[in-house]
Scaffold this motif. Structure first.
Motif, PDB file in Angstrom:
ATOM      1  N   ASN A 204       0.820  -1.222   0.000  1.00 52.96           N
ATOM      2  CA  ASN A 204       0.000   0.000   0.000  1.00 52.96           C
ATOM      3  C   ASN A 204       0.850   1.267   0.000  1.00 52.96           C
ATOM      4  OD1 ASN A 204       1.023   0.078   2.601  1.00 52.96           O
ATOM      5  ND2 ASN A 204      -0.934  -0.368   3.606  1.00 52.96           N
ATOM      6  N   GLY A 205       2.181   1.113  -0.137  1.00 49.81           N
ATOM      7  CA  GLY A 205       3.070   2.268  -0.227  1.00 49.81           C
ATOM      8  C   GLY A 205       3.769   2.626   1.062  1.00 49.81           C
ATOM      9  N   GLN A 206       3.399   1.999   2.176  1.00 51.36           N
ATOM     10  CA  GLN A 206       4.019   2.347   3.460  1.00 51.36           C
ATOM     11  C   GLN A 206       5.366   1.655   3.669  1.00 51.36           C
ATOM     12  OE1 GLN A 206       1.222   1.596   6.591  1.00 51.36           O
ATOM     13  NE2 GLN A 206      -0.293   3.055   5.820  1.00 51.36           N
ATOM     14  N   ALA A 207       5.602   0.530   2.979  1.00 53.20           N
ATOM     15  CA  ALA A 207       6.865  -0.190   3.122  1.00 53.20           C
ATOM     16  C   ALA A 207       7.882   0.364   2.135  1.00 53.20           C
ATOM     17  CB  ALA A 207       6.653  -1.687   2.880  1.00 53.20           C
ATOM     18  N   SER A 208       9.118   0.502   2.585  1.00 45.51           N
ATOM     19  CA  SER A 208      10.178   1.006   1.712  1.00 45.51           C
ATOM     20  C   SER A 208      10.606  -0.069   0.724  1.00 45.51           C
ATOM     21  CB  SER A 208      11.372   1.453   2.551  1.00 45.51           C
ATOM     22  OG  SER A 208      11.970   0.328   3.192  1.00 45.51           O
ATOM     23  N   GLU A 209      11.418   0.353  -0.240  1.00 44.08           N
ATOM     24  CA  GLU A 209      11.878  -0.595  -1.253  1.00 44.08           C
ATOM     25  C   GLU A 209      12.741  -1.687  -0.620  1.00 44.08           C
ATOM     26  OE1 GLU A 209      14.076  -0.502  -5.651  1.00 44.08           O
ATOM     27  OE2 GLU A 209      13.674   1.353  -4.549  1.00 44.08           O
ATOM     28  N   GLY A 210      13.589  -1.312   0.309  1.00 44.42           N
ATOM     29  CA  GLY A 210      14.418  -2.302   0.985  1.00 44.42           C
ATOM     30  C   GLY A 210      13.595  -3.277   1.809  1.00 44.42           C
ATOM     31  N   GLU A 211      12.559  -2.785   2.475  1.00 45.85           N
ATOM     32  CA  GLU A 211      11.694  -3.662   3.268  1.00 45.85           C
ATOM     33  C   GLU A 211      10.919  -4.625   2.366  1.00 45.85           C
ATOM     34  OE1 GLU A 211      10.745  -0.735   7.093  1.00 45.85           O
ATOM     35  OE2 GLU A 211       9.588  -0.550   5.232  1.00 45.85           O
ATOM     36  N   MET A 212      10.492  -4.146   1.190  1.00 46.69           N
ATOM     37  CA  MET A 212       9.785  -5.024   0.254  1.00 46.69           C
ATOM     38  C   MET A 212      10.715  -6.129  -0.250  1.00 46.69           C
ATOM     39  SD  MET A 212       6.631  -4.195   0.024  1.00 46.69           S
ATOM     40  CE  MET A 212       6.121  -4.976  -1.491  1.00 46.69           C
ATOM     41  N   TYR A 213      11.992  -5.759  -0.481  1.00 49.94           N
ATOM     42  CA  TYR A 213      12.947  -6.772  -0.914  1.00 49.94           C
ATOM     43  C   TYR A 213      13.128  -7.835   0.167  1.00 49.94           C
ATOM     44  CZ  TYR A 213      17.248  -9.017  -2.447  1.00 49.94           C
ATOM     45  OH  TYR A 213      18.181  -9.950  -2.817  1.00 49.94           O
ATOM     46  N   ASP A 214      13.226  -7.414   1.420  1.00 47.59           N
ATOM     47  CA  ASP A 214      13.397  -8.370   2.515  1.00 47.59           C
ATOM     48  C   ASP A 214      12.191  -9.299   2.631  1.00 47.59           C
ATOM     49  OD1 ASP A 214      15.894  -7.459   3.183  1.00 47.59           O
ATOM     50  OD2 ASP A 214      15.194  -6.087   4.742  1.00 47.59           O
ATOM     51  N   ILE A 215      10.989  -8.755   2.411  1.00 48.41           N
ATOM     52  CA  ILE A 215       9.790  -9.603   2.459  1.00 48.41           C
ATOM     53  C   ILE A 215       9.853 -10.653   1.357  1.00 48.41           C
ATOM     54  CG2 ILE A 215       7.280  -9.617   2.106  1.00 48.41           C
ATOM     55  CD1 ILE A 215       7.235  -6.821   3.416  1.00 48.41           C
ATOM     56  N   ALA A 216      10.256 -10.214   0.159  1.00 52.83           N
ATOM     57  CA  ALA A 216      10.326 -11.152  -0.968  1.00 52.83           C
ATOM     58  C   ALA A 216      11.441 -12.170  -0.771  1.00 52.83           C
ATOM     59  CB  ALA A 216      10.536 -10.378  -2.271  1.00 52.83           C
ATOM     60  N   ASN A 217      12.608 -11.703  -0.340  1.00 51.15           N
ATOM     61  CA  ASN A 217      13.790 -12.562  -0.288  1.00 51.15           C
ATOM     62  C   ASN A 217      13.853 -13.417   0.974  1.00 51.15           C
ATOM     63  OD1 ASN A 217      16.386 -13.130  -1.735  1.00 51.15           O
ATOM     64  ND2 ASN A 217      17.250 -12.501   0.227  1.00 51.15           N
ATOM     65  N   GLU A 218      13.332 -12.917   2.085  1.00 54.20           N
ATOM     66  CA  GLU A 218      13.470 -13.625   3.357  1.00 54.20           C
ATOM     67  C   GLU A 218      12.211 -14.374   3.775  1.00 54.20           C
ATOM     68  OE1 GLU A 218      16.362 -13.807   4.622  1.00 54.20           O
ATOM     69  OE2 GLU A 218      17.308 -12.278   3.375  1.00 54.20           O
TER      70      GLU A 218
ATOM     71  N   VAL B 161      10.090 -27.474  -6.787  1.00 54.90           N
ATOM     72  CA  VAL B 161      10.475 -26.109  -7.144  1.00 54.90           C
ATOM     73  C   VAL B 161      12.001 -26.039  -7.149  1.00 54.90           C
ATOM     74  CG1 VAL B 161      10.557 -23.719  -6.355  1.00 54.90           C
ATOM     75  CG2 VAL B 161       8.399 -24.936  -6.388  1.00 54.90           C
ATOM     76  N   GLY B 162      12.578 -25.473  -8.229  1.00 50.33           N
ATOM     77  CA  GLY B 162      14.025 -25.355  -8.316  1.00 50.33           C
ATOM     78  C   GLY B 162      14.526 -24.156  -7.541  1.00 50.33           C
ATOM     79  N   VAL B 163      14.492 -22.987  -8.169  1.00 49.25           N
ATOM     80  CA  VAL B 163      14.942 -21.757  -7.520  1.00 49.25           C
ATOM     81  C   VAL B 163      13.892 -20.676  -7.722  1.00 49.25           C
ATOM     82  CG1 VAL B 163      17.392 -22.272  -7.776  1.00 49.25           C
ATOM     83  CG2 VAL B 163      16.200 -21.024  -9.580  1.00 49.25           C
ATOM     84  N   VAL B 164      14.009 -19.633  -6.918  1.00 46.03           N
ATOM     85  CA  VAL B 164      13.139 -18.456  -7.030  1.00 46.03           C
ATOM     86  C   VAL B 164      14.037 -17.235  -7.087  1.00 46.03           C
ATOM     87  CG1 VAL B 164      11.302 -17.103  -5.965  1.00 46.03           C
ATOM     88  CG2 VAL B 164      11.283 -19.599  -5.751  1.00 46.03           C
ATOM     89  N   ASP B 165      13.901 -16.446  -8.149  1.00 48.16           N
ATOM     90  CA  ASP B 165      14.689 -15.226  -8.313  1.00 48.16           C
ATOM     91  C   ASP B 165      13.833 -14.004  -8.020  1.00 48.16           C
ATOM     92  OD1 ASP B 165      16.996 -16.517  -8.996  1.00 48.16           O
ATOM     93  OD2 ASP B 165      16.685 -16.366 -11.159  1.00 48.16           O
ATOM     94  N   VAL B 166      14.460 -13.001  -7.398  1.00 53.93           N
ATOM     95  CA  VAL B 166      13.781 -11.735  -7.096  1.00 53.93           C
ATOM     96  C   VAL B 166      14.359 -10.662  -8.008  1.00 53.93           C
ATOM     97  CG1 VAL B 166      13.283 -10.023  -5.316  1.00 53.93           C
ATOM     98  CG2 VAL B 166      13.446 -12.448  -4.702  1.00 53.93           C
ATOM     99  N   LEU B 167      13.502  -9.899  -8.653  1.00 55.72           N
ATOM    100  CA  LEU B 167      13.948  -8.879  -9.595  1.00 55.72           C
ATOM    101  C   LEU B 167      13.098  -7.627  -9.445  1.00 55.72           C
ATOM    102  CD1 LEU B 167      15.971  -8.483 -11.986  1.00 55.72           C
ATOM    103  CD2 LEU B 167      14.079  -9.045 -13.512  1.00 55.72           C
ATOM    104  N   GLY B 168      13.744  -6.476  -9.544  1.00 53.69           N
ATOM    105  CA  GLY B 168      13.008  -5.223  -9.558  1.00 53.69           C
ATOM    106  C   GLY B 168      13.033  -4.460  -8.258  1.00 53.69           C
ATOM    107  N   ALA B 169      13.724  -4.971  -7.245  1.00 57.66           N
ATOM    108  CA  ALA B 169      13.815  -4.254  -5.965  1.00 57.66           C
ATOM    109  C   ALA B 169      15.275  -4.225  -5.525  1.00 57.66           C
ATOM    110  CB  ALA B 169      12.949  -4.913  -4.907  1.00 57.66           C
ATOM    111  N   ARG B 170      15.580  -3.311  -4.622  1.00 55.27           N
ATOM    112  CA  ARG B 170      16.954  -3.160  -4.161  1.00 55.27           C
ATOM    113  C   ARG B 170      17.088  -3.542  -2.698  1.00 55.27           C
ATOM    114  NH1 ARG B 170      19.026   2.646  -5.596  1.00 55.27           N
ATOM    115  NH2 ARG B 170      16.927   3.300  -5.002  1.00 55.27           N
TER     116      ARG B 170
END
Length: 768
Positions: free
Chosen positions: A146-160, A172-181
């Protein structure tokens, strides 16, 4: 004792065998993996070696050439090519089809390991993989908030959170994350202050590298107790880094990091941006393991994501996951389409048999050959390790019309003996015996036609292997059915011969008038055929000439028929690739890509437009679009027609080299037609390549067949070169030491780790 005699004298035994076969067949259907194509092994191995900051010329000299020299002597190698791009070397080793690709891959790994001593010390670890259809993501997921999470926090949610959960799903083999820092601690140093204190970036990096870790020192025993000893240096606060001493000014005053620059809690450099229907997002690419069931993997992933929804809603920004591309939809649609064709074929086959035999019991006895043969074929497919895919289902749909032939011949001859007044058992035995040789010959003829298809060579042969064998599997089971089940049922279930119109049961009252009319039509057809046959026999020369003329006319039309491995599919999805000249920044590429994205989404036929600016190799001058169209019922044109429409719309963006192409379901990345121009003179190659490109663009085939003609050569980025004076060696400055220092200054270096709340982030130094 023949099979027919065994089935008539031992009906219980045969019934048990058939029942077991049907049960195992139903079990096999549930166990067989479901995929679009058979599991095909391409004899190609990739070696991708990243070297951040290096130009194509250095990549070729320092990495590609040594690897080519090392791999060129491998046994079974057919072709060796390399692509040297900014920051990455890709060497492709293609082997002969007879080569064991797993053994070849291991050989490549061994050779690359041996060649590491010849490569730069600061390269990333080479990635070695086979060309595999599973290299294509089966799911593309979008993570939004909803816009309240920063880009870094969104990456951590996706990656962690999301990535580990998805990778725990079976197959499932691997999962890649793209588009966030990812979050990164940046140490930005002032060049003037460093010069004033006579410090180099290399010296500062060494200080931080030796500081940012906890080092275990062993254990200390004291009496009955012992304790572990550990030196603490791990960075877990920005203040710790800021106050870290890197030198002593004047031999007495400590010189800290904050005296030379500043420490910021920031993000890694932006390499890519992704958008879904114009909105900034984050992508998760889900890959399956080789040979895994695509549909099952997607189903498990969707179920897992639904379970995680409540947990995600509790996190900052209330992140949500949406589906951008579901790779199983196309598989399900194709499988359902072929299943529909099989059911339709079975229904028509049974209907035709009923009209020609004119007897319900005979029709049922004959029709049982279809489920028996199909389920029996599934048993053999399961035993052979095959999958339910487009090729195997195509084989079964083609075999439907053949499976019932043997049973029809046997049943019709048995019925003829019953009409002669014989008992059903005697008629079944004698009738089957008379035609058994003909039935076996017919089946073996079909096997002789389709069997060799399974032994075709090349990659195409791998696709058709399962097709040929599955037809043979079904025909073998149909022969068994014709020589056992059909005689047995005829002996105990056939009943007596009865003329049409004499039966008084309700089914006969409904169907006999229709069957009588069809019998009259069949009699009329036989009379017409008899007259035609008489005409042909009286005029043999004329008949042969007419047949020859028809044959020649038919063969002459072959050149007008389009030839392709698979016809164009109305899949409702495709991709668009664009690129700008090397050196284009991510922001400039993003601006152009956004304009094209707006153009694509302006078409009412488009449902989803997923834009990726940049890529995993940090190429900022490229972008790709995944376009999904609305369902066919909601649009007036198919996928191919819309692609042509989009090509016309993209002509104003010709400078971006737009390529509208089918979505790569195999993962090879190759175009249907490739022309390789080989030479040792780079300038001469470029000259001739441009001439060939211009000729292709003017060729009439462009409007009829070839689309988006392009070359893979791109001019290099603007480059600033430092030519070191040889006298600098007297001051201890060498090209290697200067290059390392400048790399640390400009590109930056990850010198330590910053750990907080169980997560780990890089500490990177560079010039301010």
């Amino acid at each position: 004792m023949t099979l027919a005699e065994l089935s008539i004298k031992r009906p219980t035994f045969i019934t048990c065998i058939v029942g077991l076969m049907l049960a195992v067949g139903l079990f096999s259907i549930k166990q067989l993996p479901l995929d679009l194509f058979p599991d095909v092994n391409f004899p190609i191995v990739f070696v991708s070696t990243p070297y951040t900051g290096a130009g194509p010329a250095e990549i070729e000299t320092l990495i590609s050439k040594p690897l080519e020299d090392e791999l060129s002597t491998l046994s079974g190698i057919k072709r060796l090519t390399s692509t040297s791009q900014e920051g990455v070397s890709t060497v492709v080793a293609e082997f002969t089809l007879e080569t064991d690709i797993k053994f070849a891959e291991q050989q490549v790994r061994d050779r690359v390991g041996g060649a590491k001593r010849l490569l730069p010390k600061d390269i990333d670890e080479p990635v070695i993989r086979r060309l595999d259809p599973s290299d294509q993501p089966i799911m593309i997921l979008s993570l939004n908030s909803n816009g309240q999470a920063s880009e870094g926090e969104m990456y951590d949610i996706a990656n962690e959170i999301l990535k580990p959960k998805l990778e725990q799903i079976p197959q499932v083999g691997v999962v890649d994350v793209l588009g966030a820092r990812k979050r990164q601690i940046k140490v930005s140093l002032d060049a003037k202050k460093m010069k004033a204190h006579e410090l180099s970036m290399t010296m500062i990096n060494q200080k931080l590298q030796s500081a940012g870790e906890n080092i275990p020192a062993g254990k200390l025993e004291k009496g009955p107790n012992e304790a572990l000893i550990r030196t603490m240096g791990q960075f877990n606060a920005l203040e710790t880094i800021e106050n870290w001493i890197v030198n002593f000014f004047g031999g007495e005053h400590p010189l800290r990091i904050k005296d030379l620059g500043k420490v910021e809690d920031s993000l890694i450099d932006e390499k890519s941006r992704v958008y879904v229907n114009g909105k900034r997002s984050l992508f998760l690419f889900v890959y399956k393991q080789s040979g895994a069931n695509t549909v099952a993997v997607v189903d498990h992933a969707i179920a897992s994501l639904k379970k995680m929804e409540p947990e995600l809603k509790k996190l900052k920004g209330e992140p949500s996951v949406s589906m951008v591309r579901d790779g199983s939809l196309y598989i399900r649609a194709n499988v359902e389409d072929v299943k529909e064709s099989i059911y339709f074929g079975i229904g028509l086959a049974v209907l035709v048999v009923f009209f020609f035999l004119g007897n319900l019991r005979s029709t049922l006895i004959t029709a049982l050959a279809l489920p028996n043969s199909l389920l029996g074929a599934f048993v053999l497919m399961w035993a052979a390790g095959y999958t339910i895919n487009l090729m195997t289902l195509l084989a079964l749909s083609l075999a439907v019309g053949l499976l019932i032939d043997d049973a029809i011949v046997v049943r019709e001859n048995i019925y003829r003996h019953i009409e002669m007044g014989k008992s059903p058992a005697q008629a079944a035995l004698e009738g089957t015996k008379e035609v058994s040789l003909a039935v076996i010959a017919t089946t073996l003829t079909v096997i002789a036609v389709f069997g060799p298809v399974a032994f075709l060579k090349g990659v195409v042969g791998q696709f058709f292997k399962q097709f040929g064998f599955v037809v043979c599997f079904a025909m073998i089971i149909s022969l068994f059915d014709a020589l056992t089940i059909a005689p047995m049922l005829s002996a105990y279930f056939a009943g007596k011969s009865q003329e049409l119109g004499t039966s008084r049961n309700w089914f006969a009252l409904l169907t006999d008038p229709l069957l009588l009319r069809f019998e009259h039509f069949q009699k009329w057809l036989e009379d017409r055929y008899e007259h035609l046959l008489q005409w042909v026999l009286k005029r043999p020369i004329r008949s042969l000439v007419m047949s020859f003329v028809v044959f020649v006319l038919a063969m002459s039309t072959v050149k007008f028929v389009p030839k392709t491995f698979l016809p164009p599919q109305d899949s409702g999805e495709f991709s668009v690739d664009i690129d700008l000249p090397p050196g284009t920044s991510l922001a400039a590429m993003n601006e152009t890509a956004q304009k094209i994205d707006d153009l694509i989404r302006s078409n009412k036929e488009v449902d989803i437009s997923a834009l990726t600016v940049g890529n995993k190799d940090a190429e900022a001058n490229v972008a790709s679009f995944y376009v999904k169209l609305v369902p066919t019922s909601q649009r007036t044109m198919n996928t191919s027609q819309f692609k042509e429409k989009l090509r016309e719309q993209l002509k104003p963006f010709a400078s971006a080299n737009p390529a509208v192409k089918d979505y790569d379901a195999v993962g090879g990345g190759q175009r249907p037609f490739n022309l390789n121009i080989v030479g040792s003179d780079q300038e001469l190659l470029e000259s001739y390549t441009m001439k060939v490109l211009e000729e292709f663009k003017k060729h009439p085939l462009i409007s009829n067949g070839l689309k988006d003609v392009d070359i893979n050569f791109r001019p290099g980025k603007p480059e600033v070169q430092f030519d070191l004076n040889p006298r600098s060696a007297t001051l201890g400055v060498t090209p290697a030491s200067l290059g390392l220092e400048m790399r640390n200054l400009i590109e930056g270096s990850d010198v330590a780790k910053f750990r907080v709340n169980g997560l780990e982030y890089d500490v990177r130094t560079r010039l301010e």
